[in-house]
Design an enzyme around this catalytic site. Structure first.
Site, PDB file in Angstrom:
ATOM      1  N   PRO A  67       0.714  -1.351  -0.159  1.00 12.33           N
ATOM      2  CA  PRO A  67       0.057  -0.048   0.285  1.00 12.33           C
ATOM      3  C   PRO A  67       0.981   1.281   0.043  1.00 12.33           C
ATOM      4  O   PRO A  67       1.703   1.384   0.574  1.00 12.33           O
ATOM      5  CB  PRO A  67      -1.009  -0.212   1.318  1.00 12.33           C
ATOM      6  N   CYS A  68       0.389   2.294  -0.948  1.00  9.63           N
ATOM      7  CA  CYS A  68       1.484   3.512  -1.072  1.00  9.63           C
ATOM      8  C   CYS A  68       0.893   4.526  -0.141  1.00  9.63           C
ATOM      9  O   CYS A  68       1.659   5.496   0.057  1.00  9.63           O
ATOM     10  CB  CYS A  68       1.524   3.981  -2.538  1.00  9.63           C
ATOM     11  N   GLN A  69      -0.365   4.610   0.385  1.00 11.25           N
ATOM     12  CA  GLN A  69      -0.765   5.588   1.137  1.00 11.25           C
ATOM     13  C   GLN A  69       0.057   6.206   2.374  1.00 11.25           C
ATOM     14  O   GLN A  69      -0.028   7.214   2.580  1.00 11.25           O
ATOM     15  CB  GLN A  69      -2.269   5.348   1.769  1.00 11.25           C
ATOM     16  N   HIS A  77       2.865   6.521   2.084  1.00 10.24           N
ATOM     17  CA  HIS A  77       4.128   7.392   1.758  1.00 10.24           C
ATOM     18  C   HIS A  77       3.654   8.515   0.807  1.00 10.24           C
ATOM     19  O   HIS A  77       4.598   9.064   0.078  1.00 10.24           O
ATOM     20  CB  HIS A  77       5.079   6.553   1.028  1.00 10.24           C
TER      21      HIS A  77
END
Length: 342
Positions: free
Chosen positions: A86-88, A90
């Site tokens: 999950p990129c959220q 960062h």
């Protein structure tokens, strides 16, 4: 650019895809002609799993990655792990909670297993957003890779670097047990150069040509730009905010995010398909001449092959969201080739 050789494999690979999404990483393996005996995909999103199933005739396991044990991963003995955590934690828009973010917990579980397992994978490929390289999530991973004697390389790449008229700057890491032969510190370099390899049967399998002069050439627009499904026309109430407006003659496009189609500020470019009678003074002057890029066009800009399809029953908003959460297949194909270089 040169035609890529199909990798010579002495044996079929076993692969684990963590956070498999709509199957972008698997598409990379198929594009590279990788032979695998077994592949296990993990993905929590049911819409993404439906797309994966439609394309690969196999259903990812819809389980929390935290329930995947070290014992199981040791006994499976994967050659390759791929992951887009999950990129959220960062992103630019997010709070950047990094390892404190609830959405990082499954990734931290993977790191924990990797640090203690007896039979770790030979190769690892990870994708995430820019800023990941500055996070604890990243430095923890690099520490474990060093402890476990992996050699690794880091890239920050965007599709426009390799001939696709779209921006999608992402962080990529490749790690393997056998050392890389290039002279490289392993640090994440911005837009570091990478050899562009053309996949086998490229022209049959992909809808685009590389290094086109314009987005219209890349997407093979015909003369009649005005015949499109009216559901893609921008409504007047969507013209209130700043938009990235491009034409068929533009040389690039903005990154398409998972919010595309719901709002357009910072979520991707829109296409002006008709000239205005007079110079615009305000956004409202663009009434009736702007449309969204279709999910199929976004898919092409994200380097997916022609054969990739969405199953019936998904709305355009769901498709944009899935694509926004996915990867650029053609960029990762280059990174994967680097990982496999003898």
């Amino acid at each position: 650019t040169m035609e890529a050789a199909t990798p010579t494999q002495t044996k079929q690979f076993k692969v684990i895809e963590f956070y498999s999404g709509i199957g972008g990483m698997r598409m990379v393996l198929d594009t590279a002609g990788i032979k695998y005996s077994q592949i296990i995909a993990y993905e929590i999103n049911e819409h993404a799993n439906a797309v994966y199933q439609a394309n690969f005739n196999e259903e990812p396991r819809q389980t929390d990655i935290r329930s995947v044990t070290k014992e199981f991963l040791d006994s499976f003995g994967a050659d390759i792990w791929t992951m887009s955590p999950p990129c959220q934690p960062h992103t630019r828009q997010g709070k950047r909670l990094d390892t404190d973010d609830e959405r990082s917990k499954s990734y931290l579980h993977i790191l924990q297993v990797l640090s203690t397992m007896e039979n770790p994978p030979n190769m690892i490929l990870l994708e995430n957003v820019k800023n990941f390289e500055e996070s604890d999530s990243c430095s923890n991973l690099l520490k474990i890779l060093e402890q476990r004697d992996y050699d690794y390389r880091q890239f920050l790449l965007t599709p426009s670097q390799i001939g696709i008229p779209n921006e999608r700057l992402r962080y990529y890491l490749v790690a393997r047990r056998t050392p890389f032969q290039d002279k490289d510190s392993g640090k994440a370099e911005y837009l570091r150069s990478i050899d562009v390899k053309i996949p086998p049967n490229f022209e049959d399998r992909f809808a685009f040509k590389l290094n086109c002069d314009t987005i219209g050439d890349f997407l093979k627009f015909g003369d009649d730009l005005e015949s499109f499904d009216q559901e893609y026309l921008l409504k007047d109430n969507q013209l209130k905010t700043f938009l990235d407006i491009i034409t068929r003659d533009s040389t690039g496009s903005c990154c398409f995010t998972k919010s595309y189609g719901r709002y357009f500020h910072g979520s991707g470019s829109v296409l002006q398909f008709k000239k205005l009678e007079k110079d615009p003074e305000k956004m409202e002057d663009f009434s009736g001449v702007l449309r969204m890029f279709t999910p199929e066009e976004v898919m092409t800009l994200q380097g997916f092959p022609k054969a990739f399809t969405f199953p019936a029953g998904l709305t355009k908003i769901q498709k944009y969201k899935l694509l926004g959460n996915s990867i650029n297949v053609f960029v990762i194909y280059q990174v994967f080739n680097f990982l496999l270089t003898p």
